[in-house]
Design an enzyme around this catalytic site. Structure first.
Site, PDB file in Angstrom:
ATOM      1  N   ASP A 449      57.128 -27.490 -27.646  1.00 19.94           N
ATOM      2  CA  ASP A 449      56.938 -26.129 -28.302  1.00 19.94           C
ATOM      3  C   ASP A 449      58.317 -26.039 -29.160  1.00 19.94           C
ATOM      4  O   ASP A 449      59.332 -26.669 -28.921  1.00 19.94           O
ATOM      5  CB  ASP A 449      56.755 -25.097 -27.169  1.00 19.94           C
ATOM      6  N   ASP A 519      48.872 -18.710 -31.431  1.00 16.28           N
ATOM      7  CA  ASP A 519      49.041 -18.097 -30.261  1.00 16.28           C
ATOM      8  C   ASP A 519      48.013 -16.949 -29.943  1.00 16.28           C
ATOM      9  O   ASP A 519      47.982 -16.377 -29.043  1.00 16.28           O
ATOM     10  CB  ASP A 519      50.486 -17.431 -30.186  1.00 16.28           C
TER      11      ASP A 519
HETATM   12  C1  DGJ Z   1      54.447 -20.218 -27.481  1.00 17.03           C
HETATM   13  C2  DGJ Z   1      53.333 -20.962 -27.167  1.00 17.03           C
HETATM   14  O1  DGJ Z   1      52.868 -20.842 -28.275  1.00 17.03           O
HETATM   15  C3  DGJ Z   1      52.579 -20.322 -25.992  1.00 17.03           C
HETATM   16  O2  DGJ Z   1      51.317 -21.135 -25.907  1.00 17.03           O
HETATM   17  C4  DGJ Z   1      53.194 -20.744 -24.728  1.00 17.03           C
HETATM   18  O3  DGJ Z   1      53.617 -21.956 -24.555  1.00 17.03           O
HETATM   19  C5  DGJ Z   1      54.644 -20.036 -24.985  1.00 17.03           C
HETATM   20  N1  DGJ Z   1      55.683 -20.392 -26.247  1.00 17.03           N
HETATM   21  C6  DGJ Z   1      55.485 -20.324 -23.929  1.00 17.03           C
HETATM   22  O4  DGJ Z   1      56.662 -19.816 -23.878  1.00 17.03           O
END
Ligand code: DGJ
Length: 602
Positions: A449, A519
């Site tokens: 991430d 997201d």
């Molecule tokens: C952003 C990601 O897109 C989410 O799926 C998750 O992993 C969060 N970060 C965790 O902090």
């Protein structure tokens, strides 16, 4: 032969298309043709000459130059801009030689006075109807010069057309909106100035004359293989010519090329099809699966991801309980998301310290992984290697490792700063830290991430560098870290995530097998997001979870069906699901297993 030298230039032929270039009578390298393959070299038009000359008109307006340097009467978007040691700021290129080898053509140019050599590299991908391009700038002298723009390629559309540009826009939680806009005279710019690919635009284009459909019509399309700041210019000149250029963004960019050294651009791929937008997408999908992805056409497992169920409330018992429920549904891979590592009780602390939190996991991760494996599932883990919270052991030990300017605030976003991956010691630290994690645990999947974009991109160069190289060196550093880890742990499947779809491009896909497209997991919103995504990228890389967003509003079956158009995942809080919901999910997971080879690879 995909690449042929002819008296009038060079033809690059794919299975069904041709891209033809040549030198005109004034020595300019120009595009002659880009369209359906024709039987004889003589069928392609000769190199165009600059006609319509007047004191206000220059080459850029009149000629489809393949790689125009800035200099002389050029007011259109150049591919190359350089400042030489004595302050001279234009480039005059002379053709020097050509090398052809099977599917590759390299054209060498020298500056008329200064020790600059430009090599344009073309590679033909016949079965995918794609042409790959890259530029390499070499300093053949004994003093440095500075490159201020070096695009990967300029693609001219057939002359005098009225074109429409298809592109993708968005923002965090709302990526991948498809637009088809007519190009007016002037320059349309799509870009990222963020150091990452970005949620806002994607380095992809498709151009048509306004009449192409999903199933038919001439479409020219391309992508840039780059995961840092990038720029696309679509310029329609006053003479009606349209050119689309892509490359590293020149905004706050400079690269000092020392004697004997080079600057290489990322590669850019482009193609033509007479069969509409659908065919253009399929060519890209096939190419990405066939030539770019590390695990190629591997069919991906159905995963469970813990993020939306627990957020930072992670515990060994809670994760074990979720894993047990996930296994009963038929899930094949259990992924523990954020919140597992030292000090990570919220987004305020812990990033940088990639060891299990001793309070949440007193026995380390092994007992959980063993249980997951005993349930018949693989184990995966979330990391955010490029980031650091000021409240972390790593930052306390190495405050100088983050991107920053002296005497300026270090701007946090989501309470975090970015490590400067341009620095070799930072790269080495990440390689060793992540290697230890992977060596010591049975982990087969990593979600990588990155939850912010660059700010204060300072870098105190130790030697001859220009500090503005950091934008490119950061991305090269990222590739170096990820590439080394891939080599050391070839069995691991990697997922690229940047707060959803903020780092999805054909550059990162050389390292990541999958991406997290957004997201936003609400199924009706997701329909549009996934449709835009599918213009460029294959379903096999699109992880799509069914979460609790829309639960009680949108039927579970519909939410499952939407996720089943990519790589199905489950991300809801299974502890709260009813027996009927669990049974329905298990049913559709079973159905997906019988269909996924077609969905992901079809
Ligand atoms: C952003 C990601 O897109 C989410 O799926 C998750 O992993 C969060 N970060 C965790 O902090």
């Amino acid at each position: 032969m995909p690449v042929r030298s002819t008296p009038q230039g060079w033809t690059l032929e794919t299975n069904t298309t041709a891209y033809v270039i040549g030198l005109n009578s004034t020595g300019d390298l120009v595009q002659r043709y880009w369209g359906p393959w024709l039987p004889y070299p003589e069928d392609y038009p000769p190199p165009p000459e600059a006609t319509g000359w007047a004191s206000f008109n220059g080459r850029g307006q009149l000629l489809p130059e393949e790689y125009a340097p800035w200099g002389g009467l050029r007011y259109t978007e150049p591919c190359l801009k350089v400042t030489f040691a004595d302050g001279v700021r234009d480039v005059v290129l002379r053709f020097e030689s050509a090398e052809t080898e099977d599917e590759v053509l390299a054209l060498h140019f020298e500056d008329a006075h200064y020790p600059l050599r430009l090599t344009l590299v073309y590679r033909v991908h016949p079965v995918y109807d794609l042409i790959e391009r890259q530029a390499i700038i070499t300093n053949t002298g004994d003093v440095p010069f500075t490159v201020e723009r070096a695009f990967s390629a300029c693609w001219h559309l057939p002359a005098d057309g009225a074109y429409r540009l298809s592109h993708l826009t968005g923002r965090w939680f709302d990526e991948w909106h498809l637009h088809r806009d007519p190009l007016a005279q002037g320059v349309t710019v799509l870009e990222s100035r963020r150091g990452l690919t970005g949620h806002h635009h994607n380095p992809w284009f498709a151009a048509d004359d306004g009449t192409a459909t999903e199933d038919g019509g001439d479409v020219w399309f391309g992508v840039l293989a780059w995961s840092g700041s990038w720029k696309l210019t679509a310029e329609k000149t006053d003479f009606g010519r349209t050119a689309i250029s892509l490359g590293v963004n020149d905004w706050d960019f400079a690269w000092r090329v020392p004697p004997g050294d080079i600057f290489s651009t990322p590669v850019c791929y482009a193609g033509y099809t007479p069969e509409g937008f659908g065919a253009a997408s399929r060519l890209l999908h096939d190419f990405i699966r066939g030539q770019i992805l590390p695990h190629g056409s591997a069919t991906h497992k159905i995963l469970y991801n813990s993020w939306e169920a627990t957020l930072f409330e992670v515990s060994a018992a809670g994760q074990t309980a979720l894993a047990e429920q996930a296994a009963r549904l038929g899930v094949e891979l259990f992924v523990m998301d954020d919140g597992w590592f030292k000090g990570r009780t919220s987004d305020r602390a812990g990033l940088g310290d990639w060891t299990p939190d001793p309070v949440k996991f007193p026995g380390g991760l092994k007992p959980l992984i063993d249980r997951v494996n005993a349930l018949g599932m693989d184990f995966g883990l979330w990391v955010e290697p490029e980031m650091v919270n000021p409240d972390s052991d790593l930052y306390r030990a190495h405050p100088d490792w983050v991107l920053h300017f002296p005497h300026r605030e270090r701007t946090t976003a989501r309470q975090q700063l970015m490590l400067n991956l341009a620095r070799p010691e930072v790269q080495q630290h990440l390689i060793e830290t992540l290697s230890a994690l992977l060596r010591e645990h049975n982990i087969t999947f990593i979600k990588w991430d990155a939850n912010r974009n660059m700010s204060e991109p300072g870098w105190l160069p130790e030697d001859d560098h220009d500090a503005r190289e950091v934008w490119v060196r950061y991305t090269l550093g990222l590739y170096q870290v990820w590439g080394t880890l891939r080599e050391r742990f070839p069995h691991v499947i990697w997922q690229s995530c940047s707060g959803g779809g903020g780092r999805v491009d054909t550059g990162i896909l050389r390292y990541a097998d999958q991406v997290w497209a957004s997201d936003n997991t609400e199924a009706t919103a997701r329909l549009g997001i996934q449709a835009g995504f599918s213009q460029v990228f294959p379903a096999s890389i699109m992880e799509a979870w069914v979460t609790d967003m829309g639960r009680g509003v949108v039927p579970l079956r519909f939410r499952l069906h939407v996720s089943m158009t990519g790589v199905l995942g489950i991300g809801g809080n299974l502890a709260a699901w009813t027996a009927a919901e669990l049974a329905e999910a298990a049913h559709w997971i079973g159905v997906y297993k019988t269909l996924r080879h077609i969905i992901q690879q079809g």
